[in-house]
Design a protein around this motif. Structure first.
Motif, PDB file in Angstrom:
ATOM      1  N   GLU A  44       0.801  -1.207   0.000  1.00  0.00           N
ATOM      2  CA  GLU A  44       0.000   0.000   0.000  1.00  0.00           C
ATOM      3  C   GLU A  44       0.841   1.268   0.000  1.00  0.00           C
ATOM      4  N   ASP A  45       2.123   1.191   0.347  1.00  0.00           N
ATOM      5  CA  ASP A  45       2.965   2.381   0.403  1.00  0.00           C
ATOM      6  C   ASP A  45       3.456   2.809  -0.970  1.00  0.00           C
ATOM      7  N   GLY A  46       3.045   2.148  -2.017  1.00  0.00           N
ATOM      8  CA  GLY A  46       3.469   2.485  -3.373  1.00  0.00           C
ATOM      9  C   GLY A  46       4.169   1.295  -4.008  1.00  0.00           C
ATOM     10  N   GLU A  47       4.341   1.364  -5.302  1.00  0.00           N
ATOM     11  CA  GLU A  47       4.935   0.249  -6.002  1.00  0.00           C
ATOM     12  C   GLU A  47       6.450   0.349  -6.069  1.00  0.00           C
ATOM     13  N   GLN A  48       7.024   1.356  -5.468  1.00  0.00           N
ATOM     14  CA  GLN A  48       8.465   1.517  -5.528  1.00  0.00           C
ATOM     15  C   GLN A  48       9.185   0.507  -4.657  1.00  0.00           C
ATOM     16  N   SER A  49       8.472  -0.213  -3.791  1.00  0.00           N
ATOM     17  CA  SER A  49       9.133  -1.155  -2.895  1.00  0.00           C
ATOM     18  C   SER A  49       9.815  -2.279  -3.677  1.00  0.00           C
ATOM     19  N   GLY A  50       9.299  -2.604  -4.859  1.00  0.00           N
ATOM     20  CA  GLY A  50       9.908  -3.660  -5.645  1.00  0.00           C
ATOM     21  C   GLY A  50      10.924  -3.165  -6.656  1.00  0.00           C
ATOM     22  N   ILE A  51      11.023  -1.862  -6.845  1.00  0.00           N
ATOM     23  CA  ILE A  51      11.914  -1.299  -7.857  1.00  0.00           C
ATOM     24  C   ILE A  51      13.191  -0.808  -7.187  1.00  0.00           C
ATOM     25  N   TRP A  52      14.326  -1.185  -7.757  1.00  0.00           N
ATOM     26  CA  TRP A  52      15.623  -0.803  -7.213  1.00  0.00           C
ATOM     27  C   TRP A  52      15.942   0.628  -7.610  1.00  0.00           C
ATOM     28  N   LEU A  53      16.299   1.461  -6.633  1.00  0.00           N
ATOM     29  CA  LEU A  53      16.672   2.855  -6.886  1.00  0.00           C
ATOM     30  C   LEU A  53      18.178   2.936  -7.054  1.00  0.00           C
ATOM     31  N   GLN A  54      18.616   3.666  -8.051  1.00  0.00           N
ATOM     32  CA  GLN A  54      20.042   3.764  -8.345  1.00  0.00           C
ATOM     33  C   GLN A  54      20.563   5.149  -8.006  1.00  0.00           C
ATOM     34  N   GLU A  74      13.397  -6.464 -15.379  1.00  0.00           N
ATOM     35  CA  GLU A  74      12.011  -6.638 -14.941  1.00  0.00           C
ATOM     36  C   GLU A  74      11.521  -5.394 -14.201  1.00  0.00           C
ATOM     37  N   ASP A  75      12.383  -4.796 -13.385  1.00  0.00           N
ATOM     38  CA  ASP A  75      12.013  -3.568 -12.675  1.00  0.00           C
ATOM     39  C   ASP A  75      11.777  -2.430 -13.662  1.00  0.00           C
ATOM     40  N   PHE A  76      12.618  -2.359 -14.680  1.00  0.00           N
ATOM     41  CA  PHE A  76      12.481  -1.302 -15.683  1.00  0.00           C
ATOM     42  C   PHE A  76      11.198  -1.496 -16.494  1.00  0.00           C
ATOM     43  N   LYS A  77      10.844  -2.754 -16.754  1.00  0.00           N
ATOM     44  CA  LYS A  77       9.589  -3.040 -17.468  1.00  0.00           C
ATOM     45  C   LYS A  77       8.386  -2.650 -16.619  1.00  0.00           C
ATOM     46  N   LYS A  78       8.450  -2.903 -15.310  1.00  0.00           N
ATOM     47  CA  LYS A  78       7.368  -2.497 -14.412  1.00  0.00           C
ATOM     48  C   LYS A  78       7.226  -0.982 -14.410  1.00  0.00           C
ATOM     49  N   LEU A  79       8.361  -0.296 -14.384  1.00  0.00           N
ATOM     50  CA  LEU A  79       8.349   1.160 -14.398  1.00  0.00           C
ATOM     51  C   LEU A  79       7.750   1.684 -15.706  1.00  0.00           C
ATOM     52  N   ALA A  80       8.093   1.051 -16.822  1.00  0.00           N
ATOM     53  CA  ALA A  80       7.556   1.459 -18.119  1.00  0.00           C
ATOM     54  C   ALA A  80       6.041   1.283 -18.148  1.00  0.00           C
ATOM     55  N   LYS A  81       5.576   0.163 -17.644  1.00  0.00           N
ATOM     56  CA  LYS A  81       4.135  -0.092 -17.639  1.00  0.00           C
ATOM     57  C   LYS A  81       3.408   0.914 -16.760  1.00  0.00           C
ATOM     58  N   GLU A  82       3.991   1.230 -15.614  1.00  0.00           N
ATOM     59  CA  GLU A  82       3.366   2.188 -14.707  1.00  0.00           C
ATOM     60  C   GLU A  82       3.309   3.583 -15.321  1.00  0.00           C
ATOM     61  N   LEU A  83       4.398   3.999 -15.987  1.00  0.00           N
ATOM     62  CA  LEU A  83       4.408   5.318 -16.629  1.00  0.00           C
ATOM     63  C   LEU A  83       3.371   5.393 -17.744  1.00  0.00           C
ATOM     64  N   LYS A  84       3.300   4.355 -18.548  1.00  0.00           N
ATOM     65  CA  LYS A  84       2.331   4.356 -19.643  1.00  0.00           C
ATOM     66  C   LYS A  84       0.906   4.393 -19.112  1.00  0.00           C
ATOM     67  N   THR A  85       0.660   3.705 -18.002  1.00  0.00           N
ATOM     68  CA  THR A  85      -0.676   3.689 -17.425  1.00  0.00           C
ATOM     69  C   THR A  85      -1.032   5.046 -16.832  1.00  0.00           C
ATOM     70  N   LYS A  86      -0.105   5.656 -16.092  1.00  0.00           N
ATOM     71  CA  LYS A  86      -0.381   6.954 -15.466  1.00  0.00           C
ATOM     72  C   LYS A  86      -0.580   8.056 -16.497  1.00  0.00           C
ATOM     73  N   LEU A  87       0.180   8.007 -17.579  1.00  0.00           N
ATOM     74  CA  LEU A  87       0.088   9.049 -18.605  1.00  0.00           C
ATOM     75  C   LEU A  87      -0.981   8.744 -19.649  1.00  0.00           C
ATOM     76  N   SER A  88      -1.502   7.524 -19.651  1.00  0.00           N
ATOM     77  CA  SER A  88      -2.513   7.084 -20.628  1.00  0.00           C
ATOM     78  C   SER A  88      -2.017   7.243 -22.058  1.00  0.00           C
ATOM     79  N   VAL A  89      -0.794   6.800 -22.296  1.00  0.00           N
ATOM     80  CA  VAL A  89      -0.211   6.868 -23.634  1.00  0.00           C
ATOM     81  C   VAL A  89       0.389   5.512 -23.987  1.00  0.00           C
ATOM     82  N   GLY A  90       0.779   5.375 -25.230  1.00  0.00           N
ATOM     83  CA  GLY A  90       1.440   4.164 -25.673  1.00  0.00           C
ATOM     84  C   GLY A  90       2.935   4.296 -25.532  1.00  0.00           C
TER      85      GLY A  90
END
Length: 109
Positions: free
Chosen positions: A22-32, A59-75
């Motif tokens: 619930e704290d956001g989806e960043q818990s699974g994504i590695w921050l550099q 896989e983390d980068f793919k999750k980030l891509a999917k999240e960005l596309k969903t939030k922006l409602s673009v392809g």
């Protein structure tokens, strides 16, 4: 009595796992430490935004891509360790990534 209470009555031994992410989806994504590069280009006359420079798992980068596309409602797509978003959304993408804790560098324009 809501659905969760009814399910607890039916399955008293079950442990609920809803409060983990619930704290956001960043818990699974590695921050550099290095910044992600956000570029703007035109291909075949159409504007695109390119994100590159992520050194974590693909896989983390793919999750980030999917999240960005969903939030922006673009392809967009994920190719060759780059996220390609259709349209010029550099400002919105940079604010989303900064909220997640990434450092972002704007290149071009």
């Amino acid at each position: 009595m809501d659905l969760k209470d009814q399910l607890k009555n039916l399955f008293p031994d079950h442990v609920s796992e809803t409060s983990e992410h619930e704290d956001g989806e960043q818990s699974g994504i590695w921050l550099q430490d290095d910044p992600i590069i956000c570029k703007y280009e035109k291909r075949k006359g159409k504007p695109i935004t390119i994100l590159e420079g992520y050194t974590g798992a693909t896989e983390d980068f793919k999750k980030l891509a999917k999240e960005l596309k969903t939030k922006l409602s673009v392809g967009g797509s994920f190719k060759d360790d780059k996220i390609i978003i259709q349209g010029d959304f550099r400002d919105k993408i940079m604010t989303i990534l900064k909220e997640k804790g990434f450092s972002v560098k704007r290149v071009g324009g």
